[in-house]
Design a protein around this motif. Structure first.
Motif, PDB file in Angstrom:
ATOM      1  N   THR A  49      11.426  25.496 148.949  1.00  0.00           N
ATOM      2  CA  THR A  49      10.516  26.270 148.105  1.00  0.00           C
ATOM      3  C   THR A  49       9.813  25.380 147.090  1.00  0.00           C
ATOM      4  OG1 THR A  49      11.952  28.213 148.342  1.00  0.00           O
ATOM      5  CG2 THR A  49      10.353  28.243 146.550  1.00  0.00           C
ATOM      6  N   ALA A  50      10.544  24.419 146.512  1.00  0.00           N
ATOM      7  CA  ALA A  50       9.924  23.473 145.592  1.00  0.00           C
ATOM      8  C   ALA A  50       8.872  22.625 146.299  1.00  0.00           C
ATOM      9  CB  ALA A  50      10.989  22.581 144.965  1.00  0.00           C
ATOM     10  N   ALA A  51       9.130  22.267 147.566  1.00  0.00           N
ATOM     11  CA  ALA A  51       8.140  21.501 148.327  1.00  0.00           C
ATOM     12  C   ALA A  51       6.870  22.314 148.567  1.00  0.00           C
ATOM     13  CB  ALA A  51       8.747  21.060 149.660  1.00  0.00           C
ATOM     14  N   VAL A  52       7.027  23.610 148.835  1.00  0.00           N
ATOM     15  CA  VAL A  52       5.850  24.467 149.020  1.00  0.00           C
ATOM     16  C   VAL A  52       5.039  24.554 147.724  1.00  0.00           C
ATOM     17  CG1 VAL A  52       5.119  26.849 149.453  1.00  0.00           C
ATOM     18  CG2 VAL A  52       6.885  25.812 150.881  1.00  0.00           C
ATOM     19  N   LYS A  53       5.713  24.713 146.602  1.00  0.00           N
ATOM     20  CA  LYS A  53       5.007  24.769 145.315  1.00  0.00           C
ATOM     21  C   LYS A  53       4.313  23.450 145.011  1.00  0.00           C
ATOM     22  CE  LYS A  53       8.026  28.254 143.227  1.00  0.00           C
ATOM     23  NZ  LYS A  53       8.972  28.562 142.120  1.00  0.00           N
ATOM     24  N   LEU A  54       4.950  22.338 145.369  1.00  0.00           N
ATOM     25  CA  LEU A  54       4.342  21.031 145.123  1.00  0.00           C
ATOM     26  C   LEU A  54       3.102  20.831 145.983  1.00  0.00           C
ATOM     27  CD1 LEU A  54       4.690  18.324 143.617  1.00  0.00           C
ATOM     28  CD2 LEU A  54       6.023  17.518 145.573  1.00  0.00           C
ATOM     29  N   LEU A  55       3.139  21.305 147.219  1.00  0.00           N
ATOM     30  CA  LEU A  55       1.985  21.156 148.107  1.00  0.00           C
ATOM     31  C   LEU A  55       0.826  22.064 147.709  1.00  0.00           C
ATOM     32  CD1 LEU A  55       3.785  20.901 151.584  1.00  0.00           C
ATOM     33  CD2 LEU A  55       2.718  19.048 150.277  1.00  0.00           C
ATOM     34  N   THR A  56       1.130  23.227 147.157  1.00  0.00           N
ATOM     35  CA  THR A  56       0.064  24.154 146.756  1.00  0.00           C
ATOM     36  C   THR A  56      -0.442  23.896 145.340  1.00  0.00           C
ATOM     37  OG1 THR A  56       1.765  25.753 146.065  1.00  0.00           O
ATOM     38  CG2 THR A  56       0.874  25.970 148.294  1.00  0.00           C
ATOM     39  N   ALA A  57       0.243  23.047 144.575  1.00  0.00           N
ATOM     40  CA  ALA A  57      -0.176  22.796 143.191  1.00  0.00           C
ATOM     41  C   ALA A  57      -1.581  22.204 143.090  1.00  0.00           C
ATOM     42  CB  ALA A  57       0.843  21.893 142.496  1.00  0.00           C
ATOM     43  N   PRO A  58      -1.985  21.224 143.944  1.00  0.00           N
ATOM     44  CA  PRO A  58      -3.364  20.713 143.814  1.00  0.00           C
ATOM     45  C   PRO A  58      -4.436  21.772 144.021  1.00  0.00           C
ATOM     46  CG  PRO A  58      -2.016  19.214 145.116  1.00  0.00           C
ATOM     47  CD  PRO A  58      -1.205  20.452 144.924  1.00  0.00           C
ATOM     48  N   MET A  59      -4.169  22.785 144.821  1.00  0.00           N
ATOM     49  CA  MET A  59      -5.168  23.828 145.041  1.00  0.00           C
ATOM     50  C   MET A  59      -5.311  24.744 143.837  1.00  0.00           C
ATOM     51  SD  MET A  59      -4.471  24.906 149.008  1.00  0.00           S
ATOM     52  CE  MET A  59      -2.817  25.519 148.657  1.00  0.00           C
ATOM     53  N   LEU A  60      -4.351  24.703 142.922  1.00  0.00           N
ATOM     54  CA  LEU A  60      -4.365  25.576 141.744  1.00  0.00           C
ATOM     55  C   LEU A  60      -4.611  24.783 140.468  1.00  0.00           C
ATOM     56  CD1 LEU A  60      -1.297  27.824 142.634  1.00  0.00           C
ATOM     57  CD2 LEU A  60      -3.703  28.229 143.149  1.00  0.00           C
ATOM     58  N   ALA A  61      -5.131  23.557 140.603  1.00  0.00           N
ATOM     59  CA  ALA A  61      -5.375  22.752 139.405  1.00  0.00           C
ATOM     60  C   ALA A  61      -6.430  23.366 138.506  1.00  0.00           C
ATOM     61  CB  ALA A  61      -5.789  21.330 139.820  1.00  0.00           C
ATOM     62  N   TRP A  62      -7.338  24.150 139.072  1.00  0.00           N
ATOM     63  CA  TRP A  62      -8.383  24.766 138.268  1.00  0.00           C
ATOM     64  C   TRP A  62      -7.816  25.788 137.283  1.00  0.00           C
ATOM     65  CZ3 TRP A  62      -8.636  30.063 138.802  1.00  0.00           C
ATOM     66  CH2 TRP A  62      -8.047  30.607 139.930  1.00  0.00           C
ATOM     67  N   GLN A  63      -6.636  26.335 137.556  1.00  0.00           N
ATOM     68  CA  GLN A  63      -6.045  27.278 136.620  1.00  0.00           C
ATOM     69  C   GLN A  63      -5.703  26.615 135.299  1.00  0.00           C
ATOM     70  OE1 GLN A  63      -2.772  29.005 138.933  1.00  0.00           O
ATOM     71  NE2 GLN A  63      -3.822  30.957 138.835  1.00  0.00           N
ATOM     72  N   LYS A  64      -5.185  25.381 135.338  1.00  0.00           N
ATOM     73  CA  LYS A  64      -4.850  24.684 134.105  1.00  0.00           C
ATOM     74  C   LYS A  64      -6.099  24.319 133.311  1.00  0.00           C
ATOM     75  CE  LYS A  64      -0.633  22.684 136.033  1.00  0.00           C
ATOM     76  NZ  LYS A  64       0.131  21.420 136.322  1.00  0.00           N
ATOM     77  N   ARG A  65      -7.204  24.009 134.017  1.00  0.00           N
ATOM     78  CA  ARG A  65      -8.418  23.643 133.311  1.00  0.00           C
ATOM     79  C   ARG A  65      -9.074  24.845 132.643  1.00  0.00           C
ATOM     80  NH1 ARG A  65      -9.241  20.462 138.114  1.00  0.00           N
ATOM     81  NH2 ARG A  65     -10.637  22.060 138.923  1.00  0.00           N
ATOM     82  N   THR A  66      -8.846  26.052 133.145  1.00  0.00           N
ATOM     83  CA  THR A  66      -9.460  27.232 132.563  1.00  0.00           C
ATOM     84  C   THR A  66      -8.622  27.860 131.466  1.00  0.00           C
ATOM     85  OG1 THR A  66      -8.446  28.582 134.322  1.00  0.00           O
ATOM     86  CG2 THR A  66     -10.691  27.766 134.688  1.00  0.00           C
ATOM     87  N   ARG A  67      -7.410  27.396 131.260  1.00  0.00           N
ATOM     88  CA  ARG A  67      -6.566  27.964 130.200  1.00  0.00           C
ATOM     89  C   ARG A  67      -6.927  27.362 128.845  1.00  0.00           C
ATOM     90  NH1 ARG A  67      -0.740  27.738 133.407  1.00  0.00           N
ATOM     91  NH2 ARG A  67      -1.255  29.348 134.936  1.00  0.00           N
TER      92      ARG A  67
END
Length: 296
Positions: free
Chosen positions: A278-296
């Protein structure tokens, strides 16, 4: 004329010329430097709390088994942490133990990959097409509540080998969380963004690719993480009933032989494998969600 010649000064013969300045060669361009990830004080504190929590849990486990507590929950036959650790060390040195782990990981990889490809595709189509949702959703709502154990007899009859039936059961376990979370993410796409993109002349495919899919990514990532956990549950159910190898079969075989410490070893290995995947899945999907950190 003679006066002009007298006023002309000639340089001394012994005068030494100034040394010419030679330009030093430019240093070679520096290669790419390896930057190690920085760990903040908050992350260190969080890791310390995790270690403290696990230590307290193991300590409580030791005290309950050492004192053979029998108060509503019976710990008299539960093996101590040291016995479980000794059994784990003994199994790690054998090849069959790693075979069980490798077989389970292979089954997870095949079934989960199929579930990701099909689940995300079905969820996206259902979210953008009312016709597809009306045709597919009834089957999902009927099949989804059926537990993995109930599928085992029918899966054995449907598929030619036990291996394919276990992969099928694991695939079903991971499919439905991915489909439903993807569908939820598509439905939550802000309509104002869709209309703004259409007003700029974007086609339906452009809206789908540049607006719908990015907006649905957080829900898709959550569905992938949930689907990984459910796939382990389904895999173990299939391995317990019809498998000959796998960490689920190892745990069930230990129960059949009344080998209590091996039961706990299998349970802990399953927990760590599920957590790691599960941690590996979150690590692989993290780059696709980088825009969330920039919009916070």
């Amino acid at each position: 004329m003679s006066q002009a010649l007298k006023t002309t000064e000639t340089p001394p013969v012994n005068a030494t010329p100034e040394p010419a300045v030679v330009a030093s060669p430019a240093p070679p361009p520096a290669g790419p430097t390896l930057r190690l990830p920085r760990i903040s004080a908050a992350q260190i504190g969080n890791l310390g709390l995790v270690a403290l929590s696990l230590t307290l849990g193991v300590l409580a486990w030791h005290l309950l088994t050492a004192n053979k507590v029998d108060f509503y929950i019976n710990f008299q036959n539960v093996p101590s942490p040291w016995r479980v650790f000794d059994a784990f060390v003994a199994h790690v040195q054998t090849g069959i133990f790693w075979t069980h782990i490798g077989v389970s990981m292979r089954r997870i990889l095949i079934s989960y990959s199929l579930a990701c490809a099909l689940g995300i595709g079905i969820g996206l189509v259902m979210g953008r097409s009312r016709l597809a949702r009306s045709l597919i959703m009834p089957y999902i709502e009927v099949v989804r509540p059926i537990p993995a154990v109930a599928w085992i007899p029918l899966a054995i009859l449907m598929w030619p080998t036990e291996e394919s039936s276990i992969i099928y059961i694991t695939f079903l376990g991971a499919l439905f969380p991915i489909v439903l979370n993807t569908l939820h993410g598509v439905e939550q796409t802000p309509e104002v963004l869709v209309r703004a993109t259409q007003s700029l002349g974007a086609s339906r495919w452009d809206v789908f690719r540049h607006v719908v899919i990015p907006a649905a990514l957080p829900s898709i990532a959550a569905g992938l993480a949930i689907g990984m956990g459910v796939s382990w549950f389904s895999l173990l159910a299939g391995e317990i009933i019809s498998g000959q190898y796998g960490i689920g079969y190892f745990t069930w075989n230990a129960y059949s032989l009344i080998n209590y410490q091996d039961i706990v070893v299998g349970m802990l290995v399953i927990g760590f494998l599920g957590t790691g995947s599960t941690a590996a899945v979150k690590l692989l999907t993290a780059p696709m969600l980088a825009w969330q950190k920039r919009t916070r």
